[in-house]
Write a protein that holds these residues in place. Structure first.
Motif, PDB file in Angstrom:
ATOM      1  N   ASN A 107      -3.611  30.594  32.747  1.00 33.76           N
ATOM      2  CA  ASN A 107      -3.357  31.877  33.469  1.00 33.76           C
ATOM      3  C   ASN A 107      -3.995  32.025  34.706  1.00 33.76           C
ATOM      4  OD1 ASN A 107      -1.954  32.814  31.156  1.00 33.76           O
ATOM      5  ND2 ASN A 107      -3.427  34.119  30.280  1.00 33.76           N
ATOM      6  N   ASN A 108      -4.605  31.086  35.223  1.00 39.84           N
ATOM      7  CA  ASN A 108      -5.282  31.015  36.775  1.00 39.84           C
ATOM      8  C   ASN A 108      -4.356  31.304  37.830  1.00 39.84           C
ATOM      9  OD1 ASN A 108      -4.772  28.537  37.171  1.00 39.84           O
ATOM     10  ND2 ASN A 108      -6.593  27.902  36.784  1.00 39.84           N
ATOM     11  N   LYS A 109      -4.549  31.452  38.970  1.00 33.13           N
ATOM     12  CA  LYS A 109      -3.697  31.609  40.139  1.00 33.13           C
ATOM     13  C   LYS A 109      -2.776  30.520  40.279  1.00 33.13           C
ATOM     14  CE  LYS A 109      -4.187  33.012  44.925  1.00 33.13           C
ATOM     15  NZ  LYS A 109      -3.225  32.118  45.531  1.00 33.13           N
ATOM     16  N   ARG A 110      -3.124  29.306  40.334  1.00 32.12           N
ATOM     17  CA  ARG A 110      -2.483  28.291  40.863  1.00 32.12           C
ATOM     18  C   ARG A 110      -1.518  28.042  39.691  1.00 32.12           C
ATOM     19  NH1 ARG A 110      -6.065  22.728  40.280  1.00 32.12           N
ATOM     20  NH2 ARG A 110      -6.986  23.142  38.228  1.00 32.12           N
ATOM     21  N   VAL A 111      -1.622  28.164  38.469  1.00 27.05           N
ATOM     22  CA  VAL A 111      -0.668  28.162  37.413  1.00 27.05           C
ATOM     23  C   VAL A 111       0.589  29.195  37.596  1.00 27.05           C
ATOM     24  CG1 VAL A 111      -0.088  28.233  34.934  1.00 27.05           C
ATOM     25  CG2 VAL A 111      -2.312  27.095  35.694  1.00 27.05           C
ATOM     26  N   LEU A 112       0.051  30.285  37.851  1.00 28.48           N
ATOM     27  CA  LEU A 112       1.147  31.273  38.065  1.00 28.48           C
ATOM     28  C   LEU A 112       1.935  31.358  39.121  1.00 28.48           C
ATOM     29  CD1 LEU A 112      -1.115  34.423  36.937  1.00 28.48           C
ATOM     30  CD2 LEU A 112       0.320  32.892  35.533  1.00 28.48           C
ATOM     31  N   GLU A 113       1.279  30.583  40.463  1.00 29.10           N
ATOM     32  CA  GLU A 113       1.980  30.302  41.435  1.00 29.10           C
ATOM     33  C   GLU A 113       3.065  29.330  41.095  1.00 29.10           C
ATOM     34  OE1 GLU A 113      -0.775  29.579  44.385  1.00 29.10           O
ATOM     35  OE2 GLU A 113      -1.160  31.468  45.224  1.00 29.10           O
ATOM     36  N   TYR A 114       2.751  28.271  40.382  1.00 29.25           N
ATOM     37  CA  TYR A 114       3.482  27.371  40.029  1.00 29.25           C
ATOM     38  C   TYR A 114       4.733  27.815  39.447  1.00 29.25           C
ATOM     39  CZ  TYR A 114       5.376  22.876  38.039  1.00 29.25           C
ATOM     40  OH  TYR A 114       6.139  21.744  37.639  1.00 29.25           O
ATOM     41  N   LEU A 115       4.490  28.828  38.260  1.00 28.66           N
ATOM     42  CA  LEU A 115       5.679  29.343  37.613  1.00 28.66           C
ATOM     43  C   LEU A 115       6.555  30.102  38.644  1.00 28.66           C
ATOM     44  CD1 LEU A 115       3.743  30.782  34.449  1.00 28.66           C
ATOM     45  CD2 LEU A 115       5.242  28.650  34.284  1.00 28.66           C
ATOM     46  N   ARG A 116       5.850  30.832  39.427  1.00 29.12           N
ATOM     47  CA  ARG A 116       6.785  31.530  40.452  1.00 29.12           C
ATOM     48  C   ARG A 116       7.502  30.554  41.322  1.00 29.12           C
ATOM     49  NH1 ARG A 116       1.506  34.849  40.871  1.00 29.12           N
ATOM     50  NH2 ARG A 116       1.957  36.672  39.835  1.00 29.12           N
ATOM     51  N   ALA A 117       6.954  29.589  41.687  1.00 30.98           N
ATOM     52  CA  ALA A 117       7.823  28.730  42.482  1.00 30.98           C
ATOM     53  C   ALA A 117       8.872  27.883  41.709  1.00 30.98           C
ATOM     54  CB  ALA A 117       6.806  27.511  42.879  1.00 30.98           C
ATOM     55  N   LYS A 118       8.885  27.934  40.541  1.00 29.72           N
ATOM     56  CA  LYS A 118       9.786  27.432  39.577  1.00 29.72           C
ATOM     57  C   LYS A 118      10.896  28.442  39.209  1.00 29.72           C
ATOM     58  CE  LYS A 118       8.410  22.984  39.556  1.00 29.72           C
ATOM     59  NZ  LYS A 118       9.587  22.123  40.017  1.00 29.72           N
ATOM     60  N   VAL A 125       6.374  36.177  34.145  1.00 24.31           N
ATOM     61  CA  VAL A 125       4.741  35.733  34.461  1.00 24.31           C
ATOM     62  C   VAL A 125       3.882  36.720  33.603  1.00 24.31           C
ATOM     63  CG1 VAL A 125       2.841  35.767  36.242  1.00 24.31           C
ATOM     64  CG2 VAL A 125       5.044  34.899  36.757  1.00 24.31           C
ATOM     65  N   LYS A 126       3.924  38.051  33.545  1.00 20.84           N
ATOM     66  CA  LYS A 126       3.392  39.044  32.566  1.00 20.84           C
ATOM     67  C   LYS A 126       3.524  38.453  31.111  1.00 20.84           C
ATOM     68  CE  LYS A 126       2.972  42.860  35.585  1.00 20.84           C
ATOM     69  NZ  LYS A 126       3.187  44.450  35.553  1.00 20.84           N
ATOM     70  N   GLU A 127       4.917  38.072  30.877  1.00 18.90           N
ATOM     71  CA  GLU A 127       5.105  37.684  29.242  1.00 18.90           C
ATOM     72  C   GLU A 127       4.227  36.431  29.132  1.00 18.90           C
ATOM     73  OE1 GLU A 127       8.557  36.188  26.433  1.00 18.90           O
ATOM     74  OE2 GLU A 127       9.032  36.797  28.627  1.00 18.90           O
ATOM     75  N   TRP A 128       4.159  35.576  29.886  1.00 15.17           N
ATOM     76  CA  TRP A 128       3.413  34.259  29.850  1.00 15.17           C
ATOM     77  C   TRP A 128       1.947  34.581  29.982  1.00 15.17           C
ATOM     78  CZ3 TRP A 128       3.840  29.079  30.010  1.00 15.17           C
ATOM     79  CH2 TRP A 128       2.645  28.164  30.302  1.00 15.17           C
ATOM     80  N   THR A 129       1.378  35.320  30.900  1.00 14.91           N
ATOM     81  CA  THR A 129      -0.099  35.832  30.536  1.00 14.91           C
ATOM     82  C   THR A 129      -0.600  36.602  29.255  1.00 14.91           C
ATOM     83  OG1 THR A 129       0.307  37.775  31.892  1.00 14.91           O
ATOM     84  CG2 THR A 129      -0.556  35.612  33.078  1.00 14.91           C
ATOM     85  N   GLY A 130       0.350  37.399  28.999  1.00 14.03           N
ATOM     86  CA  GLY A 130       0.250  38.099  27.808  1.00 14.03           C
ATOM     87  C   GLY A 130       0.101  37.453  26.601  1.00 14.03           C
ATOM     88  N   THR A 131       1.190  36.529  26.346  1.00 11.01           N
ATOM     89  CA  THR A 131       1.061  35.230  25.119  1.00 11.01           C
ATOM     90  C   THR A 131      -0.226  34.790  24.975  1.00 11.01           C
ATOM     91  OG1 THR A 131       3.483  35.164  25.513  1.00 11.01           O
ATOM     92  CG2 THR A 131       2.140  33.346  24.470  1.00 11.01           C
ATOM     93  N   TRP A 132      -0.758  34.158  26.095  1.00 15.23           N
ATOM     94  CA  TRP A 132      -2.000  33.435  25.922  1.00 15.23           C
ATOM     95  C   TRP A 132      -3.265  34.184  25.686  1.00 15.23           C
ATOM     96  CZ3 TRP A 132      -0.051  29.526  24.015  1.00 15.23           C
ATOM     97  CH2 TRP A 132       1.162  28.881  24.452  1.00 15.23           C
TER      98      TRP A 132
END
Length: 209
Positions: A107-118, A125-132
């Motif tokens: 859930n850290n910044k570089r992972v979330l930036e990767y998700l946004r880039a994809k 992104v909020k669903e991803w972070t909330g899941t974990w």
């Protein structure tokens, strides 16, 4: 000592808490991840991985918050962040690892930036972070709920390494809009920790320069 950190970084936050709990004075050096200061040559000369935090000490530059926290515990053992009993230490380390190994890294910044880039939008992104966060907090809640010897904190009557990891993750969960009412035991620990100056003084908004 000098702590190179970013105010909103969970791993920086946990090191700030530990420094405060141990009553240590350090110089804080902000590294603004929002404008890419961690990617520049100056910071890479300090930490080739380009991540915060980095702690300058008499033993050299320490990186990776788990290693920094272990160094602090060994170098400045009083007050202790780990209990004396070997089984209890393993339990506290396991609680910390739920946060440090299973929630925060994905859930850290570089992972979330990767998700946004994809192509992920902010709802995804909020669903991803909330899941974990939910998966980890469910386990954390169950473990501390069945510990009848617990008194106010994640383990025992004083803050431990587990709380050092937990409170920054609760802060992150709030930022991502996770409904924390699902975990009353965690919320009670969070409330008790935030009554202590060591936790309040380490909070992100104290360093939002």
């Amino acid at each position: 000592m000098k702590l190179h950190h970013f105010f909103r970084s969970g791993s920086s936050h946990r090191v700030r808490i530990a420094l405060n709990l141990k009553g240590l004075s350090v110089d804080y050096v902000p590294v603004d991840l929002r404008i890419g200061e961690h990617l520049g040559e100056a910071f890479h000369s300090l930490n080739p991985q380009g991540l915060v935090p980095a702690l300058e000490t008499e033993d050299g530059v320490l990186i990776q918050s788990p290693a920094i926290l272990e160094w602090l515990e060994e170098r400045f053992p009083d007050p202790a962040l780990l209990p004396g009993d070997v089984g209890a230490r393993a339990h506290v380390r396991a609680l910390a690892a739920i946060i440090g190994c299973d929630i925060h890294p994905i859930n850290n910044k570089r992972v979330l930036e990767y998700l946004r880039a994809k192509g992920a939008d902010e709802d995804a992104v909020k669903e991803w972070t909330g899941t974990w966060i939910t998966a980890g907090f469910d386990a954390y809640e169950a473990l501390i709920a069945k510990d009848r010897a617990r008194r106010g904190f994640s383990f025992g009557e004083q803050p431990s390494l587990a709380d050092v990891y937990l409170i920054p993750q609760v802060e992150s969960a709030r930022r991502f809009g996770v409904d924390l009412s699902r975990w009353p035991e965690i919320m009670a620990v969070d409330s008790n920790c935030l009554e202590l100056a060591a936790f309040r003084a380490a909070a992100p908004l104290q360093f939002a320069d």
